[in-house]
Design an enzyme around this catalytic site. Structure first.
Site, PDB file in Angstrom:
ATOM      1  N   PRO A 266      -4.938   2.067 -15.322  1.00 57.23           N
ATOM      2  CA  PRO A 266      -4.438   2.244 -16.560  1.00 57.23           C
ATOM      3  C   PRO A 266      -3.715   0.861 -16.819  1.00 57.23           C
ATOM      4  CG  PRO A 266      -3.233   3.719 -15.247  1.00 57.23           C
ATOM      5  CD  PRO A 266      -4.486   3.108 -14.364  1.00 57.23           C
ATOM      6  N   GLN A 320      -2.406   8.717 -18.748  1.00 47.98           N
ATOM      7  CA  GLN A 320      -1.227   8.483 -17.892  1.00 47.98           C
ATOM      8  C   GLN A 320       0.158   8.748 -18.714  1.00 47.98           C
ATOM      9  OE1 GLN A 320       0.135   4.403 -16.486  1.00 47.98           O
ATOM     10  NE2 GLN A 320      -0.310   5.087 -14.422  1.00 47.98           N
ATOM     11  N   CYS A 351       5.739   1.685 -12.951  1.00 45.97           N
ATOM     12  CA  CYS A 351       5.979   0.782 -13.922  1.00 45.97           C
ATOM     13  C   CYS A 351       7.076  -0.121 -13.833  1.00 45.97           C
ATOM     14  CB  CYS A 351       6.009   1.285 -15.378  1.00 45.97           C
ATOM     15  SG  CYS A 351       6.240   0.446 -16.767  1.00 45.97           S
ATOM     16  N   LYS A 391       0.873   7.768  -9.635  1.00 52.09           N
ATOM     17  CA  LYS A 391       0.628   6.143  -9.238  1.00 52.09           C
ATOM     18  C   LYS A 391       2.126   5.486  -8.997  1.00 52.09           C
ATOM     19  CE  LYS A 391      -1.815   2.053 -10.641  1.00 52.09           C
ATOM     20  NZ  LYS A 391      -0.617   1.069 -10.729  1.00 52.09           N
ATOM     21  N   HIS A 421      -0.066   1.017  -5.338  1.00 51.75           N
ATOM     22  CA  HIS A 421      -0.232  -0.455  -5.564  1.00 51.75           C
ATOM     23  C   HIS A 421       0.657  -0.946  -4.519  1.00 51.75           C
ATOM     24  CE1 HIS A 421       0.653  -4.035  -8.489  1.00 51.75           C
ATOM     25  NE2 HIS A 421      -0.131  -4.252  -7.487  1.00 51.75           N
ATOM     26  N   ASP A 455      -5.096  -6.650  -5.981  1.00 52.50           N
ATOM     27  CA  ASP A 455      -5.847  -7.826  -5.367  1.00 52.50           C
ATOM     28  C   ASP A 455      -7.279  -7.981  -5.085  1.00 52.50           C
ATOM     29  OD1 ASP A 455      -3.434  -8.958  -5.591  1.00 52.50           O
ATOM     30  OD2 ASP A 455      -2.923  -9.470  -3.511  1.00 52.50           O
ATOM     31  N   ARG A 479      -6.149  -6.021 -12.435  1.00 50.08           N
ATOM     32  CA  ARG A 479      -6.291  -7.226 -13.060  1.00 50.08           C
ATOM     33  C   ARG A 479      -7.767  -7.844 -12.602  1.00 50.08           C
ATOM     34  NH1 ARG A 479      -1.980 -11.048 -10.504  1.00 50.08           N
ATOM     35  NH2 ARG A 479      -2.445  -9.553  -8.653  1.00 50.08           N
TER      36      ARG A 479
END
Length: 607
Positions: A266, A320, A351, A391, A421, A455, A479
Site C-alpha cells: 500500500p 489499509q 507509518c 503491517k 518492513h 529492497d 519502491r
C-alpha cells in the site's frame, strides 16, 4: 568498485563539460542534490552538511501546489451538449454558458477518447478533452450502438450519498463494534490478570523455595523434619478464562491465502487505482489500497473513501487503515466490511510520517501495545471470512528492534498475516532492509504467514531475500514496483526484462488512459492524471536499463554514474529534472497550463 554506485558502460558515460544538453546527471554529484526548502546549508568543519532533522523527512513540505483556474464544472444539464433540459436548481453553482465553457476548455487533446472507445459512452460529454470523438455535427454527446447501460461497473467501493448522510448524522449502527471492543477489553484484562497471577505465583514459589532451604538447614542442625504447609502444595488455580477455540481462534481455512504470493505494498499517493492496474497486468497477486485514516472515513469524507476504490481486475484486494483509537479503527473496519467489496483489511503500524506518529497512530502503535491489542482483537473478530492483517516495521528506533516481541503477540491476538518492513521508523528508507532480522521474526510465528518487505528490485534480489529468510511466506514490493512495475513479471518468469523506451512509453500511455477512465477525461481529470503521472515519474526515472549497466542487476540504493540513454526518449525518461518529467507528460496529456510548476511530494531521489 565503490559501494552505492551503479557503474555504467563506457559508451553511455557522460564526462564533465561535453556540452551534451541531453545527458543525464546523476544526483551523486553535489550540484544535483536537491536543496533544502529554505535554501540554506550548515557548515561544519569546512564541509557542507545537511541538517539531520531535514534529512529524515520523507516529503517535500511546503511545496508549491499549482491550481488551474482555467476551468469550472459545466452544469450537468448541459453535459450532453446543446438542447438539453434546463437546470432545475435555483442556486446551481456550475457553469451554464456552454459557449463560454467550450472556449475556455481549449482544443481537444486527441482524436480518440479512451473511455468512449472502451465503453461506448463518455459521461463527461462535451466537457471531455476528447469530445470530438463522441459528439455529432450538432455538438451533442452520443452513445455507441453497442453501449450497454446495464453493464456491471468496472470500479467498486467508495461512499454513497446515503452512507455519507448516515455517517455524518451518526445514524450508522456500530453496536457490533462496541460489543467487540468490550470483548477485547475483557480478554486483555484476563490476560493481564493471568500474567500477574503467574508472576505472583513465581515469586511465592521462589520465596517458598528459599524458606524451605532455610528450614532444611535448620532441621539438619537439630535433627528434626520441617512442618509441611498443605496450602503451599495446592495446585494454583490460574485465571478463570474460557480456553475454548472460538471466533478467530477456531481452526478454519483462511479466506485469503497469503503464502507464496507477490504482494503490492500500500503506497501513499502513488498506490492509486490506475497504478495498481498496471501492476496487476505485470503479475502482482495481491493489491492493497492507499493508507486510509479511520476518522475521515467515519465522517463520510469522499476523498478518504476514494482510497477504498477497487478495479475489477484486482481479484485479491485489501484496504489499509490507520488510526490511534481502537474504537474508531474497529468502527471503520466494520463499515468497510459491511459496505465495500474487500478481501482483507490491513492495519498500518509502521507509518513513519511525523503527523501520524505524533497523534499516536502508525508506528507509534508499536509502543502502545494496550491500544494495539484492543484493535487487533476486535477487528480480527469482525468476521471469520475477513482476514485482518498488520503491517509493521522493526521498531521505532534503529538500535531498538521490537518486532520480534510484537509479532507472536499479534498472532495470538488473531491477525491472519503480518508484513514486516526491515527498517525502523527512524531509518525511514535509508540503510538496507534487515532481512536477517525479518527471518528471526518470521521464525517466531507458529502458523501465521509472515510477509517480508524491503529492497527488492530484481529477480536476483527476490531469490537472495528468500534464501536469507526461509521462514518468510511471501514478499511485498513497494519502491521496487514504483521504479520497475514489471518486477512481478520478472520474478514469475525468473529472468530480467529490459523494456525499450517505446515499451515504457506505451506503459505510461496505458496509465494515462486508466487515469482518464478513473478520474475523468475533462480538464480536471486530465490534470489529476498528470499530477499522479509526475509523482510516479519521480520514481520511474531511477530505473537504469540493464543494457547500460556494467554489472546488472541494479540495486535499489545505488546511484548511477552520469549517463545518457540509447535514444532521446530513454534519455528523457532517465532525467531527474522535474521539468523533463513535465515535458514527458505533455507528450501524453497535452500542454500544461501557463505558470504550471511541479515539485514531487516524496523525496524519491534519496538513495
Amino acid at each position: 568498485m565503490e559501494a552505492g554506485i551503479c557503474y555504467i558502460k563506457p559508451e553511455y558515460l557522460v564526462t564533465e563539460g561535453n556540452g551534451n544538453s541531453e545527458a543525464i546527471t546523476t544526483e551523486n554529484s553535489e550540484t544535483n542534490k536537491r536543496k533544502r526548502d529554505d535554501g540554506h546549508e550548515l557548515e561544519t568543519g569546512g564541509k557542507k552538511k545537511w541538517d539531520k532533522k531535514e534529512r529524515k523527512r520523507g516529503q517535500n513540505k511546503n511545496r508549491p501546489v499549482f491550481k488551474d483556474e482555467r476551468y469550472s464544472h459545466l452544469c450537468h444539464s448541459l453535459i450532453d451538449g446543446t438542447g438539453g433540459e434546463p437546470c432545475s436548481l435555483a442556486n446551481c453553482r456550475y457553469v451554464h454558458d456552454l459557449n463560454a465553457f467550450l472556449a475556455a476548455k481549449g482544443e481537444d487533446l486527441g482524436p480518440e477518447c479512451y473511455v468512449f472507445s472502451t465503453k461506448g459512452y463518455c459521461a463527461r460529454g462535451v466537457s471531455c478533452r476528447f469530445a470530438k470523438a463522441h459528439t455529432d455535427e450538432n455538438g451533442r454527446n452520443i452513445k455507441r450502438e453497442d453501449y450497454d447501460e446495464n453493464a456491471p461497473p468496472t470500479t467498486f467501493n467508495g461512499v454513497s450519498s446515503e452512507l455519507q448522510v448516515r455517517l455524518r448524522k451518526h445514524e450508522y449502527d456500530f453496536s457490533r463494534s462496541k460489543q467487540l471492543i468490550k470483548l477485547a477489553e475483557n480478554l486483555r484484562d484476563a490476560r493481564k490478570q493471568k500474567e500477574q497471577k503467574e508472576k505472583d505465583d513465581k515469586e511465592k514459589l521462589s520465596a517458598a523455595e528459599e524458606n524451605q532451604s532455610a528450614v532444611s538447614e535448620n532441621s539438619d542442625k537439630h535433627g528434626k523434619e520441617p512442618p509441611v504447609d498443605s496450602k503451599e502444595q495446592e495446585t494454583p488455580t490460574g485465571c478463570a478464562v474460557d480456553d475454548s477455540p472460538i471466533g478467530r481462534d477456531a481452526e478454519k481455512k483462511p479466506a485469503v491465502d497469503f503464502r507464496e504470493k507477490l504482494v503490492l505494498s500500500p503506497l501513499t499517493t502513488l498506490g492509486n487505482l490506475p497504478f495498481r492496474r498496471i501492476c496487476k497486468e505485470f503479475g502482482a497477486d495481491i493489491t492493497c489500497g492507499e493508507m486510509a485514516c479511520a476518522q475521515p472515513l467515519l465522517k463520510g469524507m469522499g476523498q478518504e473513501w476514494a482510497l477504498t476504490k477497487r478495479h475489477k481486475s484486482e481479484d485479491v484486494f485489501g484496504v489499509q487503515l490507520c488510526g490511534n483509537n481502537p474504537n474508531m479503527l474497529n468502527q471503520a473496519a466494520q463499515v468497510i466490511h459491511e459496505t465495500a467489496q474487500v478481501d482483507y483489511i490491513d492495519l498500518n503500524i509502521g507509518c513513519p510520517i511525523d503527523l501520524i506518529y505524533q497523534q499516536g497512530g502508525g508506528s507509534a502503535l508499536m509502543r502502545r501495545t494496550n491500544i494495539l491489542e484492543l484493535t487487533v482483537r476486535s477487528c480480527a473478530a469482525l468476521s471469520d471470512r475477513l482476514p485482518f492483517t498488520v503491517k509493521m516495521r522493526t521498531g521505532i528506533y534503529a538500535d531498538k528492534s521490537v518486532a520480534h516481541e510484537l509479532l507472536p503477540l499479534v498472532e495470538e491476538w488473531g491477525a491472519s498475516a503480518v508484513t514486516l518492513h526491515g527498517r525502523s521508523r527512524e531509518q525511514r528508507y535509508t540503510k538496507h532492509a534487515n532481512w536477517n532480522y525479518i527471518e528471526e521474526c518470521a521464525a517466531k510465528a507458529k502458523n501465521m504467514p509472515v510477509i517480508g518487505n524491503g529492497d527488492i528490485l530484481s529477480y536476483e534480489d527476490y531469490v537472495e531475500r528468500r534464501t536469507l529468510a526461509p521462514h518468510v511466506s511471501s514478499v511485498m514490493i513497494g519502491r521496487g514496483a514504483l521504479i520497475k512495475p514489471w518486477i512481478f513479471q520478472e520474478i514469475k518468469e525468473k529472468q530480467a526484462w529490459s523494456p525499450l523506451s517505446n515499451q515504457r512509453y506505451e506503459m505510461l500511455q496505458k496509465f494515462c488512459n486508466y487515469g482518464l477512465e478513473h478520474w475523468g477525461s475533462d480538464t480536471k481529470g486530465v490534470e489529476t492524471t498528470r499530477r499522479f503521472l509526475l509523482e510516479w515519474q519521480s520514481f520511474l526515472y531511477r530505473y537504469i536499463p540493464e543494457a547500460l549497466q556494467e554489472a546488472p542487476p541494479q540495486k535499489i540504493n545505488a546511484r548511477p554514474q552520469k549517463y545518457r540513454g540509447r535514444d532521446e526518449m530513454e534519455t528523457l525518461m532517465s532525467s531527474g529534472n522535474a521539468a523533463d518529467w513535465v515535458k514527458l507528460s505533455e507528450s501524453l496529456l497535452g500542454r500544461v497550463p501557463d505558470g504550471f510548476t511541479f515539485v514531487p511530494k516524496h523525496k524519491a531521489n534519496a538513495f
